[in-house]
Design a protein around this motif. Structure first.
Motif, mmCIF file in Angstrom:
data_model
loop_
_atom_site.group_PDB
_atom_site.id
_atom_site.type_symbol
_atom_site.label_atom_id
_atom_site.label_comp_id
_atom_site.label_asym_id
_atom_site.label_seq_id
_atom_site.Cartn_x
_atom_site.Cartn_y
_atom_site.Cartn_z
ATOM 1 N N ASP A 217 0.805 -1.225 0.000
ATOM 2 C CA ASP A 217 0.000 0.000 0.000
ATOM 3 C C ASP A 217 0.835 1.271 0.000
ATOM 4 O O ASP A 217 0.283 2.380 0.000
ATOM 5 C CB ASP A 217 -0.953 0.012 1.193
ATOM 6 N N LEU A 219 2.584 2.417 2.418
ATOM 7 C CA LEU A 219 2.541 3.081 3.714
ATOM 8 C C LEU A 219 3.551 2.528 4.712
ATOM 9 O O LEU A 219 3.446 2.789 5.915
ATOM 10 C CB LEU A 219 1.129 2.998 4.300
ATOM 11 N N ARG A 223 4.034 3.880 8.632
ATOM 12 C CA ARG A 223 4.019 3.039 9.829
ATOM 13 C C ARG A 223 5.314 3.205 10.633
ATOM 14 O O ARG A 223 5.295 3.172 11.876
ATOM 15 C CB ARG A 223 3.779 1.584 9.443
ATOM 16 N N HIS A 243 -0.057 12.324 3.682
ATOM 17 C CA HIS A 243 -0.412 11.146 2.902
ATOM 18 C C HIS A 243 -1.152 11.585 1.649
ATOM 19 O O HIS A 243 -1.524 12.766 1.504
ATOM 20 C CB HIS A 243 -1.300 10.206 3.729
ATOM 21 N N GLN A 247 -5.584 7.982 0.919
ATOM 22 C CA GLN A 247 -5.017 7.135 1.976
ATOM 23 C C GLN A 247 -5.430 7.581 3.379
ATOM 24 O O GLN A 247 -4.960 7.017 4.363
ATOM 25 C CB GLN A 247 -3.481 7.138 1.894
ATOM 26 N N ARG A 249 -8.025 7.296 5.457
ATOM 27 C CA ARG A 249 -8.559 6.338 6.436
ATOM 28 C C ARG A 249 -7.478 5.354 6.875
ATOM 29 O O ARG A 249 -7.356 5.048 8.068
ATOM 30 C CB ARG A 249 -9.756 5.590 5.851
ATOM 31 N N ALA A 250 -6.679 4.873 5.921
ATOM 32 C CA ALA A 250 -5.633 3.904 6.260
ATOM 33 C C ALA A 250 -4.603 4.516 7.199
ATOM 34 O O ALA A 250 -4.137 3.870 8.142
ATOM 35 C CB ALA A 250 -4.963 3.392 4.990
ATOM 36 N N LEU A 253 -5.980 4.943 10.734
ATOM 37 C CA LEU A 253 -5.989 3.684 11.485
ATOM 38 C C LEU A 253 -4.588 3.244 11.905
ATOM 39 O O LEU A 253 -4.453 2.320 12.712
ATOM 40 C CB LEU A 253 -6.650 2.592 10.645
ATOM 41 N N THR A 254 -3.549 3.918 11.376
ATOM 42 C CA THR A 254 -2.173 3.607 11.765
ATOM 43 C C THR A 254 -1.853 4.129 13.161
ATOM 44 O O THR A 254 -0.839 3.735 13.751
ATOM 45 C CB THR A 254 -1.201 4.216 10.724
#
Length: 284
Positions: A217, A219, A223, A243, A247, A249-250, A253-254
């Motif tokens: 992805d 990301l 992370r 970002h 991206q 939402r992803a 959630l990180t």
């Protein structure tokens, strides 16, 4: 109408035909750079002083070479930064994240806040914070040798002694500051592998290391920023990470509550697109 202004009109049409998004502005910027004047002073250039290098610059821009590579500088907030091949050209949308960080730092009850910019590139974010936040101690992290060279140049010229550059990987940076940092900020690479940027200026000229993130992805570096921020921040400290608009939402959630994060928010750029996530490290 002077000869230069006539040539700028012709150059504007050429750049528009080539698909350049801001043809008049770019033609004027190139003319001002070549003739050593401000854009507002272009009308003062005498016909006899017209420099044919103007058309060389226009040809390069028509080939979609970034304007900033042609003039050798990029504007970011109140700064004029040296940029060129090997370093990511800072974008206006990143100025919004830098502005959020500056306002957040000013609101802190901290006399001399400690800030870490992970993956500083040209030094745009780090230098803006150092310039606009009194007494801030800013640490800029950049592992790529080419980008490090550009950051070093800008920090030497603009850093005023309060911006410290470190040739370290963002995942392992500054263990000596663990638990002491007030704010961590990053514009890491986040384009997924295999994705192709639409704009030729990005696709063909920005360094791939600054564009493409790891993992399916893209990301992986985001992370890593989360882990590093969690290590570096003091309780109550803040993190901000940029970002791509799809991206949001992803990245949100990180920064889970289970990792100690509080007040996680998606924030938008000037076009009202999701652009960066901010979070505070809990004090419990």
């Amino acid at each position: 109408m002077t000869f230069l202004l006539d040539e700028i009109a012709l150059a504007t049409a050429r750049l528009a035909e080539a698909g350049v998004p801001s043809p008049r502005t770019d033609a004027e910027e190139i003319a001002a750079f070549v003739h050593g004047v401000r854009r507002s002073e272009l009308h003062t250039v005498k016909d006899a002083d017209f420099d044919a290098l103007f058309w060389e610059g226009i040809s390069r821009r028509a080939a979609r070479e970034p304007l900033q590579h042609i003039t050798g500088h990029a504007y970011f907030r109140y700064l004029e930064l040296a940029v060129g091949p090997g370093v990511f050209v800072p974008r206006p949308e990143t100025e919004v994240m830098a502005g959020w960080a500056i306002e957040t730092l000013r609101a802190m009850d901290v006399t001399a806040p400690i800030v870490v910019d992970l993956g500083t590139g040209s030094g745009a974010i780090a230098l803006s914070i150092a310039q606009e936040v009194a007494l801030a101690e800013v640490h800029a992290i950049e592992v790529d040798p080419a980008a490090y060279t550009w950051a070093k140049r800008n920090i030497t010229e603009l850093g005023q002694g309060r911006t410290h550059l470190h040739p370290e990987d963002l995942a392992e940076a500054l263990p000596e500051l663990n638990g002491k940092v007030d704010l961590v900020i990053s514009n890491p690479p986040y384009i997924p592998p295999g994705a192709i940027p639409r704009d030729p200026e990005v696709r063909d000229y920005d360094p791939t290391r600054a564009l493409y993130g790891s993992g399916d992805d893209g990301l992986g570096e985001v992370r890593a920023v989360e882990r590093t921020a969690r290590r570096l921040l003091r309780p109550g400290g803040w993190v901000a990470v940029e970002h791509a608009d799809e991206q949001g939402r992803a990245v949100y959630l990180t920064f889970p509550e289970d990792n100690g994060w509080r007040d996680v928010r998606l924030r938008q750029d000037l076009t009202r697109r999701d652009r960066f996530v901010t979070a505070r490290l809990g004090q419990d």
